[in-house]
Write an enzyme that holds these catalytic residues in place. Structure first.
Site, mmCIF file in Angstrom:
data_model
loop_
_atom_site.group_PDB
_atom_site.id
_atom_site.type_symbol
_atom_site.label_atom_id
_atom_site.label_comp_id
_atom_site.label_asym_id
_atom_site.label_seq_id
_atom_site.Cartn_x
_atom_site.Cartn_y
_atom_site.Cartn_z
ATOM 1 C CE LYS A 107 7.967 -22.598 41.052
ATOM 2 N NZ LYS A 107 8.978 -21.989 40.144
ATOM 3 C CG ASP B 24 7.120 -19.740 37.728
ATOM 4 O OD1 ASP B 24 6.580 -18.702 37.322
ATOM 5 O OD2 ASP B 24 7.909 -19.779 38.698
ATOM 6 C CE LYS C 41 7.906 -15.471 38.101
ATOM 7 N NZ LYS C 41 8.542 -16.833 38.168
ATOM 8 C CG PHE C 42 4.798 -16.520 28.481
ATOM 9 C CD1 PHE C 42 6.038 -17.137 28.523
ATOM 10 C CD2 PHE C 42 3.685 -17.306 28.200
ATOM 11 C CE1 PHE C 42 6.178 -18.496 28.287
ATOM 12 C CE2 PHE C 42 3.809 -18.668 27.964
ATOM 13 C CZ PHE C 42 5.051 -19.267 28.014
ATOM 14 C CG ASP D 9 7.993 -10.148 23.831
ATOM 15 O OD1 ASP D 9 7.820 -9.143 23.106
ATOM 16 O OD2 ASP D 9 9.023 -10.833 23.810
#
Length: 241
Positions: A38, A65, A67-68, A70
């Site tokens: 990861k 990892d 974490k988008f 937007d």
């Protein structure tokens, strides 16, 4: 699906380092004990896409990892870019909403098909394992208990076409009941009984998480901070078996 995964495929090692050299040394020390590494925010922003390619060259799969979260168009573009790097899995925040998650999945499929590569698994982040009940209600401003919020996000992620969610081990059974056994659960906050819990609140042992129905376990410090990381990984694999 869980039955088809070998023990070494069920564990993702969190390479939470601030430089690529240390991360690659740890991956090399682990050798073929674990299949997936990861890569999180700190390491990726320090090393860039090169860390993904170097790990692939070493024979590892990569769970990116980052974490988008937007607007839908921006997350779709990010999904296109990360898919082009051939990652095994990446994630978005469920809090970004249904349209954002749909666009992320569509972009990943389109890029993978255009590039002739496997479509990465796309996972939604529900609530972080550092989120306590008081934090959820008083700071984030979401009413109800943590599990209720996690289940709401899990069902939304499934509606958007995502492959699964990130959640704590304590929500696995409820997610399986709500979304079915094939909806993937990626579980951080995993600590063997012999390891410290550090800053995570909602934690669980590997055996307990798998017994509850987890598909993948994210383990970092219990392996990477051990005196002998490979021995620690093998000890955890025995527990998983």
């Amino acid at each position: 699906m869980r039955a088809n995964l070998r023990p070494e495929e069920k564990i993702f090692v969190a390479l939470d380092y601030d430089n690529m050299d240390d991360a690659l040394r740890m991956a090399e020390r682990l050798g073929d004990t674990i299949k997936t590494m990861k890569v999180g925010l700190q390491l990726f922003f320090k090393s860039g896409p090169e860390i993904l390619h170097r790990l692939h060259e070493m024979g590892f799969q990569v769970f990116m990892d980052c974490k988008f979260h937007d607007i839908p168009n921006t997350v779709a573009g990010a999904s296109d870019s990360v898919t082009a790097h051939g990652v095994y899995m990446f994630n978005v925040h469920c809090a970004g909403g249904l349209e954002m998650m749909k666009r992320a999945k569509e972009a990943a499929i389109k890029r993978a098909e255009a590039s002739g590569i496997q479509v990465p698994k796309l996972i939604g982040v529900t609530q972080l394992t550092s989120t306590s009940q008081a934090m959820l209600n008083e700071e984030i401003g979401i009413a109800g208990d943590v599990q209720r919020s996690v289940l709401h996000y899990a069902k939304l992620a499934q509606q958007a076409g995502l492959d699964g969610v990130v959640a704590s081990g304590h929500e696995i059974a409820a997610i399986r009941e709500a979304c079915g056994d094939q909806f993937l659960t990626v579980i951080p906050g995993i600590r063997p009984a012999w390891a410290a819990s550090d800053d995570q609140k909602r934690i669980m042992t590997p055996a307990a998480a798998l017994a509850a129905g987890a598909h993948y376990l994210v383990i970092g410090r219990a392996i990477t901070h051990a005196d002998d990381p490979k021995a620690a990984a093998l000890r955890i694999l025995e527990e998983v078996r």
